[in-house]
Design a protein around this motif. Structure first.
Motif, PDB file in Angstrom:
ATOM      1  N   PHE A 106       0.794  -1.241  -0.019  1.00  0.00           N
ATOM      2  CA  PHE A 106       0.063   0.035  -0.112  1.00  0.00           C
ATOM      3  C   PHE A 106       0.961   1.136  -0.195  1.00  0.00           C
ATOM      4  N   PRO A 107       0.569   2.268  -0.853  1.00  0.00           N
ATOM      5  CA  PRO A 107       1.336   3.515  -0.784  1.00  0.00           C
ATOM      6  C   PRO A 107       0.873   4.257   0.504  1.00  0.00           C
ATOM      7  N   ASN A 108       1.976   4.873   1.130  1.00  0.00           N
ATOM      8  CA  ASN A 108       1.718   5.503   2.514  1.00  0.00           C
ATOM      9  C   ASN A 108       1.357   6.891   2.540  1.00  0.00           C
ATOM     10  N   SER A 109       1.135   7.602   1.549  1.00  0.00           N
ATOM     11  CA  SER A 109       0.955   8.940   1.541  1.00  0.00           C
ATOM     12  C   SER A 109      -0.601   9.168   1.041  1.00  0.00           C
ATOM     13  N   GLU A 110      -1.429  10.437   1.620  1.00  0.00           N
ATOM     14  CA  GLU A 110      -2.457  10.389   1.193  1.00  0.00           C
ATOM     15  C   GLU A 110      -2.702  10.634  -0.389  1.00  0.00           C
ATOM     16  N   ALA A 111      -1.772  11.162  -1.159  1.00  0.00           N
ATOM     17  CA  ALA A 111      -1.744  11.623  -2.409  1.00  0.00           C
ATOM     18  C   ALA A 111      -1.953  10.415  -3.342  1.00  0.00           C
ATOM     19  N   GLU A 112      -1.166   9.603  -2.946  1.00  0.00           N
ATOM     20  CA  GLU A 112      -0.997   8.366  -3.672  1.00  0.00           C
ATOM     21  C   GLU A 112      -2.120   7.535  -3.326  1.00  0.00           C
ATOM     22  N   LEU A 113      -2.544   7.519  -2.238  1.00  0.00           N
ATOM     23  CA  LEU A 113      -3.685   6.538  -1.968  1.00  0.00           C
ATOM     24  C   LEU A 113      -5.064   6.927  -2.685  1.00  0.00           C
ATOM     25  N   LEU A 114      -5.148   8.175  -2.807  1.00  0.00           N
ATOM     26  CA  LEU A 114      -6.249   8.834  -3.368  1.00  0.00           C
ATOM     27  C   LEU A 114      -6.369   8.535  -5.040  1.00  0.00           C
ATOM     28  N   GLN A 115      -5.351   7.867  -5.595  1.00  0.00           N
ATOM     29  CA  GLN A 115      -5.310   7.426  -6.902  1.00  0.00           C
ATOM     30  C   GLN A 115      -5.699   6.042  -7.017  1.00  0.00           C
ATOM     31  N   LEU A 116      -6.198   5.226  -6.077  1.00  0.00           N
ATOM     32  CA  LEU A 116      -6.545   4.042  -6.152  1.00  0.00           C
ATOM     33  C   LEU A 116      -8.037   4.049  -6.291  1.00  0.00           C
ATOM     34  N   GLY A 118     -11.821   3.646  -5.636  1.00  0.00           N
ATOM     35  CA  GLY A 118     -12.860   3.414  -4.438  1.00  0.00           C
ATOM     36  C   GLY A 118     -12.235   4.270  -3.095  1.00  0.00           C
ATOM     37  N   VAL A 119     -11.115   4.791  -3.234  1.00  0.00           N
ATOM     38  CA  VAL A 119     -10.459   5.380  -2.087  1.00  0.00           C
ATOM     39  C   VAL A 119     -10.452   6.778  -2.116  1.00  0.00           C
ATOM     40  N   GLY A 120     -11.547   7.721  -1.317  1.00  0.00           N
ATOM     41  CA  GLY A 120     -11.914   9.108  -1.234  1.00  0.00           C
ATOM     42  C   GLY A 120     -10.949   9.725  -0.109  1.00  0.00           C
ATOM     43  N   ARG A 121     -11.339  10.912   0.071  1.00  0.00           N
ATOM     44  CA  ARG A 121     -10.570  11.687   1.219  1.00  0.00           C
ATOM     45  C   ARG A 121     -10.335  11.315   2.322  1.00  0.00           C
ATOM     46  N   TYR A 122     -11.675  10.741   3.003  1.00  0.00           N
ATOM     47  CA  TYR A 122     -11.634  10.042   4.397  1.00  0.00           C
ATOM     48  C   TYR A 122     -10.869   8.702   4.376  1.00  0.00           C
ATOM     49  N   THR A 123     -11.133   7.619   3.262  1.00  0.00           N
ATOM     50  CA  THR A 123     -10.442   6.541   3.419  1.00  0.00           C
ATOM     51  C   THR A 123      -8.880   6.649   3.385  1.00  0.00           C
ATOM     52  N   ALA A 124      -8.337   7.723   2.444  1.00  0.00           N
ATOM     53  CA  ALA A 124      -7.184   7.933   2.160  1.00  0.00           C
ATOM     54  C   ALA A 124      -6.531   8.208   3.494  1.00  0.00           C
ATOM     55  N   ALA A 125      -7.166   9.460   3.999  1.00  0.00           N
ATOM     56  CA  ALA A 125      -6.602   9.920   5.516  1.00  0.00           C
ATOM     57  C   ALA A 125      -6.715   8.872   6.606  1.00  0.00           C
ATOM     58  N   ALA A 126      -7.474   8.250   6.568  1.00  0.00           N
ATOM     59  CA  ALA A 126      -7.493   6.836   7.690  1.00  0.00           C
ATOM     60  C   ALA A 126      -6.566   6.106   7.457  1.00  0.00           C
ATOM     61  N   ILE A 127      -6.140   5.603   6.178  1.00  0.00           N
ATOM     62  CA  ILE A 127      -5.027   4.763   6.010  1.00  0.00           C
ATOM     63  C   ILE A 127      -3.812   5.352   6.303  1.00  0.00           C
ATOM     64  N   ALA A 128      -3.501   6.461   5.831  1.00  0.00           N
ATOM     65  CA  ALA A 128      -2.272   7.222   6.133  1.00  0.00           C
ATOM     66  C   ALA A 128      -1.789   7.375   7.611  1.00  0.00           C
ATOM     67  N   ALA A 129      -3.064   7.606   8.532  1.00  0.00           N
ATOM     68  CA  ALA A 129      -2.902   8.198   9.640  1.00  0.00           C
ATOM     69  C   ALA A 129      -2.892   6.805  10.558  1.00  0.00           C
ATOM     70  N   ILE A 130      -3.805   5.883  10.325  1.00  0.00           N
ATOM     71  CA  ILE A 130      -4.087   4.630  11.120  1.00  0.00           C
ATOM     72  C   ILE A 130      -2.853   3.339  10.907  1.00  0.00           C
ATOM     73  N   ALA A 131      -2.592   3.338   9.541  1.00  0.00           N
ATOM     74  CA  ALA A 131      -1.791   2.227   9.066  1.00  0.00           C
ATOM     75  C   ALA A 131      -0.190   2.682   8.835  1.00  0.00           C
ATOM     76  N   PHE A 132       0.026   4.119   8.832  1.00  0.00           N
ATOM     77  CA  PHE A 132       1.381   4.482   8.531  1.00  0.00           C
ATOM     78  C   PHE A 132       1.916   5.735   9.370  1.00  0.00           C
ATOM     79  N   GLY A 133       1.094   6.213  10.431  1.00  0.00           N
ATOM     80  CA  GLY A 133       1.415   7.072  11.612  1.00  0.00           C
ATOM     81  C   GLY A 133       1.544   8.452  10.877  1.00  0.00           C
ATOM     82  N   ARG A 134       1.158   8.757   9.827  1.00  0.00           N
ATOM     83  CA  ARG A 134       1.203  10.107   9.225  1.00  0.00           C
ATOM     84  C   ARG A 134       0.201  10.948   9.683  1.00  0.00           C
TER      85      ARG A 134
END
Length: 351
Positions: A106-116, A118-134
């Motif tokens: 999984f990419p670890n930045s919101e910008a990269e996650l947003l390119q996937l 079904g991944v919107g602003r909320y989901t990208a932020a949740a993954i970046a924060a919870i899974a990668f500590g950003r």
């Protein structure tokens, strides 16, 4: 005030956080796959409903590579009953994109996650924060409610979303932002609930503007919803030798690529469409079902046949629960079985 509120919430979370199967335990590092999977499943869906599906998916497909290699029909079948089926199609597309474009990581930045997919602003932020500590600003429905009360946001939703986002940004700490996001979700789910918030035990009660006003339950303020239109459809139970005809719906569109009973289009006028076979069709009742944007009345027609009924899959009547039908069609099973029971008793009611 803002730093104090964040610290108070994290202290509360350390003592009272919920035990959820997708969360890291103790000093474990969160698994991005499990975080992503849970966040997709939890969109507009209660935790209690998600738990068995999360267990099923992580048992069948323990890694993102496993999910990417899965048969789409099997994934849709495993998802059946959870609703909002576009999420399942995006789940498959996203898993395949992660494998194809990111080597299964999984990419670890919101910008990269947003390119996937079904991944919107909320989901990208949740993954970046919870899974990668950003540090990321995570705002779901629970967070919207907490923040709108904390700051007594007078603007109505959905127009207030940007203001609530900005307020959440202001109190999100630089460190432990993943824990902070989960703490906000837990607070909204267990204490700062919609109708009767338990302000007396809330760790943020001394900071809350809505509590100071004396009526926290009035927040968040919501614009009046437009009435849902009602649509009508007809579904067909065609039975042959203890099996009933199922068809796979088109890949694109509502309930795409899922098995279902043959049906007409669902329209606001009297729907046009032909039955799947020439047969002595009988009415077998109807069900009402509410989708996000419309309400549906679906009438069931039943018949016995000796013909093959055209294209489709003949599925044993006694095993229909294993077909993975979406809920709106699964609700017709009891009516179809009641009709066939009447046939055996000779209680025909021809149209």
């Amino acid at each position: 005030m803002l730093v104090d509120a964040s610290n108070a919430l994290l202290t509360w979370y350390d003592a009272h956080k919920r035990d959820l199967p997708w969360r890291a335990v103790a000093e474990e590092i969160a698994d991005p796959y499990r975080v992503w999977l849970s966040e997709i499943m939890l969109q507009q869906t209660m935790v209690a409903a998600v738990r068995p599906y999360f267990h099923r998916f992580t048992t069948l497909w323990p890694t993102v590579e496993d999910l990417a290699a899965a048969d789409e029909a099997e994934v849709m079948k495993a998802w059946a009953g959870l609703g909002y089926y576009a999420r399942a199609r995006n789940l498959i597309a996203c898993a395949r994109a992660i494998v194809a474009q990111h080597g299964g990581r999984f990419p670890n930045s919101e910008a990269e996650l947003l390119q996937l997919p079904g991944v919107g602003r909320y989901t990208a932020a949740a993954i970046a924060a919870i899974a990668f500590g950003r540090r990321a600003v995570v705002v779901d429905g629970n967070v919207e409610r907490v923040v709108s009360r904390l700051f007594a946001v007078k603007e109505a939703l959905p127009g207030a979303k940007n203001r609530i986002y900005d307020r959440t940004d202001a109190i999100t700490p630089a460190h432990r932002s993943g824990d902070f996001a989960q703490a906000m979700m837990d607070l909204g789910a267990t204490i700062c609930v919609p109708k009767t918030p338990a302000c007396g035990i809330c760790p943020l009660h001394s900071f809350c503007a809505a509590r100071a006003e004396g009526d926290p339950a009035r927040y968040p303020i919501k614009a009046k919803k437009a009435e849902r239109p009602t649509r009508i459809g007809h579904a067909y139970w065609l039975e042959r030798g203890g099996e009933v005809l199922l068809v796979r719906r088109p890949a694109k569109g509502l309930l795409g690529n899922m098995l279902a009973f043959p049906s007409t289009e669902w329209t606001e006028a009297v729907p046009a469409g032909a039955a799947p076979a020439r047969a002595p069709w009988e009415q077998a009742g109807s069900i009402d079902y509410v989708f996000t944007h419309f309400a549906l009345t679906l009438h069931l027609h039943c018949a016995m046949t000796d013909d093959d009924g055209g294209d489709g899959i003949w599925w044993p009547v006694d095993m229909l629960e294993e077909a993975g039908l979406p809920t709106v069609f699964a609700k017709l099973i009891a009516r179809g079985r009641a009709w066939r029971s009447d046939q055996r008793l000779g209680l025909r009611q021809d149209i």
